[in-house]
Design an enzyme around this catalytic site. Structure first.
Site, PDB file in Angstrom:
ATOM      1  N   ASP A  54       0.838  -1.208   0.000  1.00 21.38           N
ATOM      2  CA  ASP A  54       0.000   0.000   0.000  1.00 21.38           C
ATOM      3  C   ASP A  54       0.870   1.255   0.000  1.00 21.38           C
ATOM      4  O   ASP A  54       0.361   2.371  -0.053  1.00 21.38           O
ATOM      5  CB  ASP A  54      -1.009  -0.009   1.158  1.00 21.38           C
ATOM      6  N   SER A  55       2.185   1.058  -0.001  1.00 25.95           N
ATOM      7  CA  SER A  55       3.102   2.184  -0.249  1.00 25.95           C
ATOM      8  C   SER A  55       2.776   2.815  -1.601  1.00 25.95           C
ATOM      9  O   SER A  55       3.203   3.943  -1.874  1.00 25.95           O
ATOM     10  CB  SER A  55       4.557   1.701  -0.221  1.00 25.95           C
ATOM     11  N   ASP A 104      -1.146  -6.085  -0.173  1.00 22.27           N
ATOM     12  CA  ASP A 104      -1.419  -5.447   1.112  1.00 22.27           C
ATOM     13  C   ASP A 104      -2.906  -5.195   1.294  1.00 22.27           C
ATOM     14  O   ASP A 104      -3.590  -4.734   0.371  1.00 22.27           O
ATOM     15  CB  ASP A 104      -0.727  -4.074   1.153  1.00 22.27           C
ATOM     16  N   LYS A 152      -1.214  -9.354   2.824  1.00 21.55           N
ATOM     17  CA  LYS A 152      -0.391  -8.920   3.962  1.00 21.55           C
ATOM     18  C   LYS A 152      -1.204  -7.925   4.774  1.00 21.55           C
ATOM     19  O   LYS A 152      -1.933  -7.117   4.208  1.00 21.55           O
ATOM     20  CB  LYS A 152       0.917  -8.275   3.474  1.00 21.55           C
ATOM     21  N   GLU A 196       9.745  -4.143  10.106  1.00 21.71           N
ATOM     22  CA  GLU A 196      10.138  -2.846   9.538  1.00 21.71           C
ATOM     23  C   GLU A 196      10.794  -1.943  10.581  1.00 21.71           C
ATOM     24  O   GLU A 196      10.285  -1.758  11.692  1.00 21.71           O
ATOM     25  CB  GLU A 196       8.898  -2.147   8.941  1.00 21.71           C
TER      26      GLU A 196
HETATM   27  O1  KIV Z   1       3.563  -1.089   1.576  1.00 24.61           O
HETATM   28  C1  KIV Z   1       4.699  -1.553   1.420  1.00 24.61           C
HETATM   29  O2  KIV Z   1       5.364  -1.373   0.389  1.00 24.61           O
HETATM   30  C2  KIV Z   1       5.241  -2.363   2.502  1.00 24.61           C
HETATM   31  C3  KIV Z   1       6.691  -2.689   2.462  1.00 24.61           C
HETATM   32  C4  KIV Z   1       7.493  -1.475   2.590  1.00 24.61           C
HETATM   33  C5  KIV Z   1       7.060  -3.734   3.424  1.00 24.61           C
HETATM   34  O3  KIV Z   1       4.542  -2.709   3.404  1.00 24.61           O
END
Ligand code: KIV
Length: 269
Positions: free
Chosen positions: A42-43, A81, A111, A180
């Site tokens: 979700d980044s 995510d 995730k 993290e």
């Molecule tokens: O959202 C994301 O990209 C993540 C990673 C940085 C682990 O959760």
């Protein structure tokens, strides 16, 4: 054949697991031969949509990007995510959201962030036959309440909480978990204690694998955290290409003959 969650589990204490984020089909196609796991993180809210954090990312956004990444890859395990607000209220909500992601994207796993407080949600999803990757330590979805992107586990108490969270996530049935932004000793102790693989981001080489945000490591993010190594400087390559194109359009060098369709008829009446 795609890498499975069982394959990832069996990599504990063997060869390090390579994870990269991917949000689009062309990037997924390139990364598929190199990464064991493609994480549709979700980044993407910050990386692709220019948001300040990940809190406003929606399920529809994750599904649209997740589906593109699944279609463009063949080998890597694709993990998507679960965005903020789609799993915290109850295990039932978590299961409904996870099923929607799986059905509408074809991904292999989801995730979600959190530890002891999310164990029931993880258990419900795993019991429905869906793979779950956990995420402990710094939780970007809670960055507003955590007071920013701070390293986690700096006190003995904080470190103990991370360990309890990691154990709860494993106990609930996750096949792996992201750690993290923690000090090395925390990541090392969690990795040694767990029987499922740990994937570090800003958490030292002590983990069973590593993940980076793709735009950060390619050098196209405006700002990157201290733990990011830039493996390329694509910002410079893109700027050079754009400048060359702009100059050629302005002096009419582009499109030259080779980029035009040859005349096959006459426009005369
Ligand atoms: O959202 C994301 O990209 C993540 C990673 C940085 C682990 O959760």
């Amino acid at each position: 054949m795609r890498i499975s969650t069982t394959d990832i589990l069996s990599r504990k204490n063997t060869t390090p697991i390579v994870v990269l984020t991917a949000y689009t089909a062309p990037i997924a196609r390139i990364l598929d031969n190199h990464a064991d796991i493609l994480l549709v993180g979700d980044s993407l809210g910050m990386v692709v949509y220019g948001m300040d954090d990940t809190v406003d990312v929606t399920l529809d956004m994750m599904i649209a990007h997740g589906s593109a990444v699944v279609k463009a890859s063949q080998k890597a395990l694709v993990v998507i995510d679960m965005p903020y607000g789609t799993y915290e209220a109850s295990p039932e909500l978590a299961l409904v959201s996870a099923k929607r992601i799986m059905k509408e994207t074809g991904a292999q796993a989801v995730k979600l962030e959190g530890g002891r407080d999310r164990a029931a949600a993880i258990r419900a999803i795993v019991q429905a036959g869906i793979g779950v990757m956990g995420h402990v330590g710094l939780l970007p979805q809670r960055v507003r309440e955590m007071g920013g992107y701070r390293t986690q586990g700096r006190t003995t108490e904080e470190a103990a909480h991370i360990m309890q969270d990691a154990l709860a996530v494993q106990e609930a049935g996750a096949f792996a978990l992201v750690i993290e932004a923690t000090q090395e000793n925390v990541a090392r102790e969690v990795t040694a204690k767990l029987s499922v693989p740990t994937i570090g981001i800003g958490a030292s080489p002590a983990c069973d694998g590593q993940v980076l945000v793709i735009d950060d490591m390619l050098g196209i993010s405006a700002r990157v955290p201290k733990f990011v190594k830039k493996y390329a400087h694509l910002d410079e390559a893109i700027a050079q290409a754009a400048a060359a194109y702009a100059a050629e359009v302005r002096n009419r060098a582009f499109p030259s003959e080779e980029f035009c369709f040859p005349d096959k008829n006459s426009l005369k009446a």
